[in-house]
Write a protein that holds these residues in place. Structure first.
Motif, PDB file in Angstrom:
ATOM      1  N   LEU A 194     -21.918  18.212  47.065  1.00  9.94           N
ATOM      2  CA  LEU A 194     -22.191  16.986  46.326  1.00  9.94           C
ATOM      3  C   LEU A 194     -21.234  15.915  46.822  1.00  9.94           C
ATOM      4  N   ASP A 195     -21.773  14.759  47.232  1.00 11.47           N
ATOM      5  CA  ASP A 195     -20.955  13.667  47.772  1.00 11.47           C
ATOM      6  C   ASP A 195     -20.186  12.944  46.674  1.00 11.47           C
ATOM      7  N   TRP A 196     -18.904  12.668  46.925  1.00  6.21           N
ATOM      8  CA  TRP A 196     -18.076  11.847  46.058  1.00  6.21           C
ATOM      9  C   TRP A 196     -17.261  10.893  46.927  1.00  6.21           C
ATOM     10  N   SER A 197     -16.585   9.951  46.277  1.00 11.29           N
ATOM     11  CA  SER A 197     -15.698   9.036  46.986  1.00 11.29           C
ATOM     12  C   SER A 197     -14.413   8.874  46.189  1.00 11.29           C
ATOM     13  N   TRP A 198     -13.325   8.646  46.909  1.00 13.08           N
ATOM     14  CA  TRP A 198     -12.056   8.345  46.244  1.00 13.08           C
ATOM     15  C   TRP A 198     -12.013   6.894  45.767  1.00 13.08           C
ATOM     16  N   SER A 199     -13.060   6.139  46.056  1.00 11.34           N
ATOM     17  CA  SER A 199     -13.115   4.725  45.683  1.00 11.34           C
ATOM     18  C   SER A 199     -14.178   4.480  44.624  1.00 11.34           C
ATOM     19  N   SER A 200     -13.796   3.869  43.516  1.00 17.35           N
ATOM     20  CA  SER A 200     -14.761   3.529  42.468  1.00 17.35           C
ATOM     21  C   SER A 200     -15.742   2.470  42.948  1.00 17.35           C
ATOM     22  N   LEU A 201     -15.310   1.598  43.852  1.00 20.68           N
ATOM     23  CA  LEU A 201     -16.195   0.548  44.352  1.00 20.68           C
ATOM     24  C   LEU A 201     -17.253   1.111  45.303  1.00 20.68           C
ATOM     25  N   VAL A 202     -16.874   2.092  46.112  1.00 19.25           N
ATOM     26  CA  VAL A 202     -17.858   2.732  46.988  1.00 19.25           C
ATOM     27  C   VAL A 202     -18.928   3.429  46.156  1.00 19.25           C
ATOM     28  N   LEU A 214     -14.938  13.120  63.536  1.00 21.87           N
ATOM     29  CA  LEU A 214     -16.290  13.161  64.089  1.00 21.87           C
ATOM     30  C   LEU A 214     -17.333  12.643  63.112  1.00 21.87           C
ATOM     31  N   ASN A 215     -16.904  12.151  61.985  1.00 21.70           N
ATOM     32  CA  ASN A 215     -17.845  11.590  61.011  1.00 21.70           C
ATOM     33  C   ASN A 215     -17.225  10.338  60.405  1.00 21.70           C
ATOM     34  N   GLN A 216     -17.422   9.220  61.075  1.00 26.77           N
ATOM     35  CA  GLN A 216     -16.778   7.975  60.668  1.00 26.77           C
ATOM     36  C   GLN A 216     -17.279   7.479  59.326  1.00 26.77           C
ATOM     37  N   ASN A 217     -18.517   7.831  58.950  1.00 28.94           N
ATOM     38  CA  ASN A 217     -19.028   7.400  57.651  1.00 28.94           C
ATOM     39  C   ASN A 217     -18.180   7.965  56.510  1.00 28.94           C
ATOM     40  N   ILE A 218     -17.757   9.218  56.640  1.00 27.52           N
ATOM     41  CA  ILE A 218     -16.903   9.811  55.613  1.00 27.52           C
ATOM     42  C   ILE A 218     -15.606   9.028  55.496  1.00 27.52           C
ATOM     43  N   SER A 219     -15.074   8.618  56.629  1.00 31.36           N
ATOM     44  CA  SER A 219     -13.824   7.854  56.625  1.00 31.36           C
ATOM     45  C   SER A 219     -13.994   6.505  55.948  1.00 31.36           C
ATOM     46  N   SER A 220     -15.027   5.757  56.335  1.00 32.14           N
ATOM     47  CA  SER A 220     -15.225   4.420  55.778  1.00 32.14           C
ATOM     48  C   SER A 220     -15.644   4.468  54.318  1.00 32.14           C
ATOM     49  N   GLN A 221     -16.261   5.584  53.899  1.00 33.44           N
ATOM     50  CA  GLN A 221     -16.694   5.731  52.512  1.00 33.44           C
ATOM     51  C   GLN A 221     -15.652   6.436  51.647  1.00 33.44           C
ATOM     52  N   LYS A 222     -14.496   6.765  52.257  1.00 35.23           N
ATOM     53  CA  LYS A 222     -13.436   7.504  51.551  1.00 35.23           C
ATOM     54  C   LYS A 222     -14.037   8.739  50.868  1.00 35.23           C
ATOM     55  N   GLY A 223     -14.862   9.436  51.651  1.00 35.60           N
ATOM     56  CA  GLY A 223     -15.687  10.493  51.087  1.00 35.60           C
ATOM     57  C   GLY A 223     -15.025  11.850  50.983  1.00 35.60           C
ATOM     58  N   GLN A 250     -10.234  33.292  40.604  1.00 33.80           N
ATOM     59  CA  GLN A 250     -11.683  33.366  40.769  1.00 33.80           C
ATOM     60  C   GLN A 250     -12.191  32.001  41.215  1.00 33.80           C
ATOM     61  N   MET A 251     -12.740  31.932  42.421  1.00 32.52           N
ATOM     62  CA  MET A 251     -13.136  30.645  42.976  1.00 32.52           C
ATOM     63  C   MET A 251     -14.503  30.221  42.442  1.00 32.52           C
ATOM     64  N   ASN A 252     -14.491  29.295  41.481  1.00 34.26           N
ATOM     65  CA  ASN A 252     -15.717  28.739  40.916  1.00 34.26           C
ATOM     66  C   ASN A 252     -16.015  27.342  41.447  1.00 34.26           C
ATOM     67  N   PHE A 253     -14.949  26.637  41.849  1.00 31.91           N
ATOM     68  CA  PHE A 253     -15.097  25.219  42.200  1.00 31.91           C
ATOM     69  C   PHE A 253     -14.160  24.882  43.344  1.00 31.91           C
ATOM     70  N   GLU A 254     -14.647  24.046  44.269  1.00 33.46           N
ATOM     71  CA  GLU A 254     -13.809  23.585  45.382  1.00 33.46           C
ATOM     72  C   GLU A 254     -13.994  22.091  45.597  1.00 33.46           C
ATOM     73  N   LEU A 255     -12.873  21.426  45.842  1.00 32.08           N
ATOM     74  CA  LEU A 255     -12.875  20.042  46.305  1.00 32.08           C
ATOM     75  C   LEU A 255     -12.648  20.097  47.804  1.00 32.08           C
ATOM     76  N   ILE A 256     -13.575  19.548  48.563  1.00 30.30           N
ATOM     77  CA  ILE A 256     -13.582  19.722  50.016  1.00 30.30           C
ATOM     78  C   ILE A 256     -13.382  18.383  50.713  1.00 30.30           C
ATOM     79  N   GLU A 257     -12.363  18.337  51.538  1.00 27.40           N
ATOM     80  CA  GLU A 257     -12.109  17.170  52.389  1.00 27.40           C
ATOM     81  C   GLU A 257     -12.067  17.650  53.830  1.00 27.40           C
ATOM     82  N   LYS A 277      -5.656  10.786  40.151  1.00 24.17           N
ATOM     83  CA  LYS A 277      -6.312  11.339  41.335  1.00 24.17           C
ATOM     84  C   LYS A 277      -7.776  11.587  41.002  1.00 24.17           C
ATOM     85  N   LEU A 278      -8.546  10.504  41.012  1.00 26.77           N
ATOM     86  CA  LEU A 278      -9.931  10.549  40.571  1.00 26.77           C
ATOM     87  C   LEU A 278     -10.888  10.406  41.747  1.00 26.77           C
ATOM     88  N   ILE A 279     -12.025  11.084  41.635  1.00 27.20           N
ATOM     89  CA  ILE A 279     -13.109  10.865  42.582  1.00 27.20           C
ATOM     90  C   ILE A 279     -14.323  10.355  41.806  1.00 27.20           C
TER      91      ILE A 279
END
Length: 306
Positions: free
Chosen positions: A145-153, A202-211, A190-197, A41-43
């Motif tokens: 910070l932007d990430w993707s579930w796709s290594s190719l993206v 309403l944001n198709q770019n996030i969908s196409s970028q697997k963001g 203690q909340m230091n870090f969050e992964l946010i999806e 489960k990598l981003i």
């Protein structure tokens, strides 16, 4: 391949295009063995320069002292003002704001909460996540910070930035984070870090970028003055993800893969062979226009490195 242990992460420095492709190919899953992550489960995050930090856009520029206080709550207030202005701009253009409502505006956008001065981890409020993600994709600086579930993206973004900048010396990098280890960064609730999806309707770019996005919540003493480092374009007191993994002594959570920038056109061609290009990851006419302009930029870049 050269391996180096850095602050909170391992870096693999590659010298050939073939070695890079073998690593980022999803079907080979070589990174799975390197990070010892059975669930895979990598981003991924692509950056055009190896020297760039995992630094959110909100913290890359030195603030203007005459406008805001040079402390963390001042930075947060500036961000809130920008988000409020973004909403006003959307209203003027009759553009839809994600999960907008009268109650949302009344509770979160009428007055900035002073709570952040006493509890830095309280910013940003999770009810702002959809708005922040939406604004970020249109260029508003945020703590995300932007990430993707796709290594190719991620590879596409790194290589396309290299071509846009036009630099053919040095290395570009792909960062990899094992999301299965994120809970280790938040001990004792203690909340230091969050992964946010965020929802993608309403944001198709996030969908196409697997963001997706990451957020490192800060713990900076009240009233502390932030010091800006011009050499690294960052605030020294703002904790970055690799510094958090280093502090918590989390091994095999974060990897950086660096490859010479001159391979950027070849990497873009490889990504396009798998339908990862500007026309597919940016929706509509915007994507078509970027695709057209980028095709010329790639050829110019090829001629430059010959």
């Amino acid at each position: 391949m050269k391996e180096e242990i850095q602050c909170g992460y391992k870096e693999l420095i590659l010298e050939t295009y073939e070695d890079f492709i073998d690593l980022i190919r999803p079907d080979l899953q070589q990174i799975k063995q390197i990070l010892n992550c059975p669930d895979y489960k990598l981003i991924y995050r692509g950056q055009a320069d190896r020297d760039w930090l995992l630094n959110a856009s909100l913290f890359r520029n030195k603030p203007i002292n005459s406008i805001i206080a040079n402390d963390y709550s001042g930075i947060c207030f500036m961000n809130w003002v920008q988000l409020k202005a973004f909403i006003e701009g959307c209203d003027l253009n009759a553009a839809i704001v994600p999960f907008d409502s009268y109650q949302f505006r009344k509770e979160l956008m009428t007055e900035f909460s002073g709570k952040v001065a006493f509890d830095p981890r309280s910013w940003p409020d999770s009810r702002l996540f959809e708005l922040i993600a939406y604004a970020q994709h249109y260029g508003v600086p945020t703590e995300f910070l932007d990430w993707s579930w796709s290594s190719l993206v991620a590879s596409y973004f790194a290589a396309s930035q290299v071509v846009e900048i036009g630099e053919n010396k040095g290395y570009m990098s792909i960062w990899v984070f094992d999301t299965e280890k994120r809970n280790l960064l938040n001990p004792q609730n203690q909340m230091n870090f969050e992964l946010i999806e965020v929802p993608r309707g309403l944001n198709q770019n996030i969908s196409s970028q697997k963001g997706c996005f990451t957020l490192v919540r800060q713990d900076i003493p009240r009233g502390s003055t932030l010091t800006y480092d011009d050499n690294f374009q960052r605030f020294k007191e703002i904790k970055l993800l690799n510094e958090l993994t280093n502090e918590k002594k989390i091994e095999n959570a974060l990897l950086k893969i660096s490859v010479p920038k001159r391979f950027a056109p070849d990497i873009l061609s490889y990504c396009s062979a798998y339908s990862i290009n500007a026309a597919t990851i940016f929706r509509g006419v915007e994507g078509a226009a970027i695709y057209a302009k980028q095709s010329i930029s790639i050829e110019e870049y090829r001629n430059k490195i010959l």
